[in-house]
Design a protein around this motif. Sequence first.
Motif, PDB file in Angstrom:
ATOM      1  N   LYS A   3      -8.847   6.125  63.173  1.00  0.00           N
ATOM      2  CA  LYS A   3      -8.404   5.586  64.464  1.00  0.00           C
ATOM      3  C   LYS A   3      -6.943   5.194  64.344  1.00  0.00           C
ATOM      4  N   GLY A   4      -6.152   5.579  65.338  1.00  0.00           N
ATOM      5  CA  GLY A   4      -4.750   5.193  65.362  1.00  0.00           C
ATOM      6  C   GLY A   4      -3.816   6.079  64.559  1.00  0.00           C
ATOM      7  N   THR A   5      -4.349   7.072  63.847  1.00  0.00           N
ATOM      8  CA  THR A   5      -3.469   7.970  63.090  1.00  0.00           C
ATOM      9  C   THR A   5      -2.582   8.743  64.061  1.00  0.00           C
ATOM     10  N   TRP A   6      -1.291   8.676  63.843  1.00  0.00           N
ATOM     11  CA  TRP A   6      -0.348   9.439  64.654  1.00  0.00           C
ATOM     12  C   TRP A   6      -0.458  10.902  64.250  1.00  0.00           C
ATOM     13  N   HIS A   7      -0.366  11.792  65.215  1.00  0.00           N
ATOM     14  CA  HIS A   7      -0.452  13.219  64.923  1.00  0.00           C
ATOM     15  C   HIS A   7       0.187  14.011  66.049  1.00  0.00           C
ATOM     16  N   TRP A   8       0.405  15.286  65.767  1.00  0.00           N
ATOM     17  CA  TRP A   8       0.890  16.177  66.795  1.00  0.00           C
ATOM     18  C   TRP A   8       0.081  17.457  66.733  1.00  0.00           C
ATOM     19  N   ILE A   9       0.253  18.293  67.744  1.00  0.00           N
ATOM     20  CA  ILE A   9      -0.506  19.527  67.852  1.00  0.00           C
ATOM     21  C   ILE A   9      -0.333  20.328  66.554  1.00  0.00           C
ATOM     22  N   PRO A  10      -1.429  20.741  65.916  1.00  0.00           N
ATOM     23  CA  PRO A  10      -1.290  21.515  64.676  1.00  0.00           C
ATOM     24  C   PRO A  10      -0.405  22.750  64.874  1.00  0.00           C
ATOM     25  N   TYR A  11       0.354  23.040  63.839  1.00  0.00           N
ATOM     26  CA  TYR A  11       1.276  24.182  63.879  1.00  0.00           C
ATOM     27  C   TYR A  11       0.579  25.398  63.275  1.00  0.00           C
ATOM     28  N   PRO A  12       0.472  26.513  64.019  1.00  0.00           N
ATOM     29  CA  PRO A  12      -0.252  27.679  63.514  1.00  0.00           C
ATOM     30  C   PRO A  12       0.579  28.503  62.525  1.00  0.00           C
ATOM     31  N   LEU A  13      -0.091  29.043  61.511  1.00  0.00           N
ATOM     32  CA  LEU A  13       0.572  29.928  60.562  1.00  0.00           C
ATOM     33  C   LEU A  13       0.321  31.397  60.898  1.00  0.00           C
ATOM     34  N   GLN A  14      -0.394  31.648  61.976  1.00  0.00           N
ATOM     35  CA  GLN A  14      -0.569  32.975  62.545  1.00  0.00           C
ATOM     36  C   GLN A  14      -0.147  32.868  64.015  1.00  0.00           C
ATOM     37  N   PRO A  15       0.030  34.001  64.706  1.00  0.00           N
ATOM     38  CA  PRO A  15       0.486  33.924  66.107  1.00  0.00           C
ATOM     39  C   PRO A  15      -0.414  33.082  67.014  1.00  0.00           C
ATOM     40  N   LYS A  16      -1.721  33.069  66.732  1.00  0.00           N
ATOM     41  CA  LYS A  16      -2.653  32.282  67.540  1.00  0.00           C
ATOM     42  C   LYS A  16      -3.796  31.821  66.628  1.00  0.00           C
ATOM     43  N   VAL A  17      -4.122  30.544  66.692  1.00  0.00           N
ATOM     44  CA  VAL A  17      -5.205  29.978  65.877  1.00  0.00           C
ATOM     45  C   VAL A  17      -6.063  29.085  66.758  1.00  0.00           C
ATOM     46  N   HIS A  18      -7.357  29.067  66.483  1.00  0.00           N
ATOM     47  CA  HIS A  18      -8.304  28.234  67.231  1.00  0.00           C
ATOM     48  C   HIS A  18      -8.864  27.129  66.343  1.00  0.00           C
TER      49      HIS A  18
ATOM     50  N   GLU B   3      -6.521  26.051  71.301  1.00  0.00           N
ATOM     51  CA  GLU B   3      -5.810  27.260  70.906  1.00  0.00           C
ATOM     52  C   GLU B   3      -4.343  26.896  70.745  1.00  0.00           C
ATOM     53  N   VAL B   4      -3.789  27.152  69.554  1.00  0.00           N
ATOM     54  CA  VAL B   4      -2.376  26.881  69.310  1.00  0.00           C
ATOM     55  C   VAL B   4      -1.664  28.198  69.045  1.00  0.00           C
ATOM     56  N   VAL B   5      -0.436  28.298  69.538  1.00  0.00           N
ATOM     57  CA  VAL B   5       0.337  29.524  69.398  1.00  0.00           C
ATOM     58  C   VAL B   5       1.677  29.225  68.714  1.00  0.00           C
ATOM     59  N   THR B   6       2.285  30.258  68.175  1.00  0.00           N
ATOM     60  CA  THR B   6       3.550  30.130  67.473  1.00  0.00           C
ATOM     61  C   THR B   6       4.588  29.422  68.342  1.00  0.00           C
ATOM     62  N   ARG B   7       5.346  28.541  67.716  1.00  0.00           N
ATOM     63  CA  ARG B   7       6.397  27.790  68.409  1.00  0.00           C
ATOM     64  C   ARG B   7       7.450  27.383  67.385  1.00  0.00           C
ATOM     65  N   SER B   8       8.443  26.668  67.828  1.00  0.00           N
ATOM     66  CA  SER B   8       9.478  26.167  66.922  1.00  0.00           C
ATOM     67  C   SER B   8       8.848  25.219  65.901  1.00  0.00           C
ATOM     68  N   PRO B   9       9.345  25.250  64.666  1.00  0.00           N
ATOM     69  CA  PRO B   9       8.824  24.315  63.663  1.00  0.00           C
ATOM     70  C   PRO B   9       9.396  22.907  63.803  1.00  0.00           C
ATOM     71  N   GLU B  10      10.217  22.675  64.815  1.00  0.00           N
ATOM     72  CA  GLU B  10      10.747  21.329  65.054  1.00  0.00           C
ATOM     73  C   GLU B  10       9.916  20.611  66.110  1.00  0.00           C
ATOM     74  N   PHE B  11       9.729  19.318  65.898  1.00  0.00           N
ATOM     75  CA  PHE B  11       8.992  18.497  66.871  1.00  0.00           C
ATOM     76  C   PHE B  11       9.471  17.060  66.775  1.00  0.00           C
ATOM     77  N   SER B  12       9.305  16.336  67.870  1.00  0.00           N
ATOM     78  CA  SER B  12       9.644  14.909  67.878  1.00  0.00           C
ATOM     79  C   SER B  12       8.544  14.082  68.540  1.00  0.00           C
ATOM     80  N   MET B  13       7.568  14.762  69.124  1.00  0.00           N
ATOM     81  CA  MET B  13       6.476  14.066  69.804  1.00  0.00           C
ATOM     82  C   MET B  13       5.354  13.759  68.817  1.00  0.00           C
ATOM     83  N   MET B  14       4.712  12.597  69.018  1.00  0.00           N
ATOM     84  CA  MET B  14       3.514  12.249  68.259  1.00  0.00           C
ATOM     85  C   MET B  14       2.584  11.502  69.205  1.00  0.00           C
TER      86      MET B  14
END
Length: 166
Positions: free
Chosen positions: A119-134, A57-68
């Motif tokens: 395998k090995g693809t860098w990624h971060w938590i998907p960013y939701p376009l609604q307040p909460k997405v599963h 479950e992902v929820v709305t957050r800042s559109p900035e990130f630095s973690m992968m």
Amino acid sequence: MVRKLKVKNLTESSFSPYGWILDVGVIEPKMKEDIFTFWDGLAEMEVDGKLTVGFLEVVTRSPEFSMMERHVKTEEIFFAVDGSVIALVGVPTPGQEFPDPDTVSAFRVDPGKGVLLKKGTWHWIPYPLQPKVHLLVLFRKGTPDEDLEIKDLQEAKGVTFRIEIE
């Protein structure tokens, strides 16, 4: 330094450096009856051992990130269930400790579609376009405990990303 990421459409060619697309709209159903339609073969995953299915479950957050993060022993599937998300990905960097910031991209993934990360693809938590997405998440059993490498690019390289959402 803040790098702006324009959200791209999810196409086979644009996503191929990171993995594959799971989309029932591009293949014929295996079975179709009055009460159901079944698509088979959306993706083939190579997994050494048991596969686990998780629910994210992902929820709305800042559109900035630095973690992968990355997993070098398993492929991973993100499948959007009930809303659209932005998949945040960087190409695999075998033998290197950090992702290449120049390869980090953002792709829109709509409900009923997903991505299979190499395998090995860098990624971060998907960013939701609604307040909460599963999302459904599939990978090798034990991955969060045994095959999870997280890096902060702001701390290590002075790089932060900002998703440009239209």
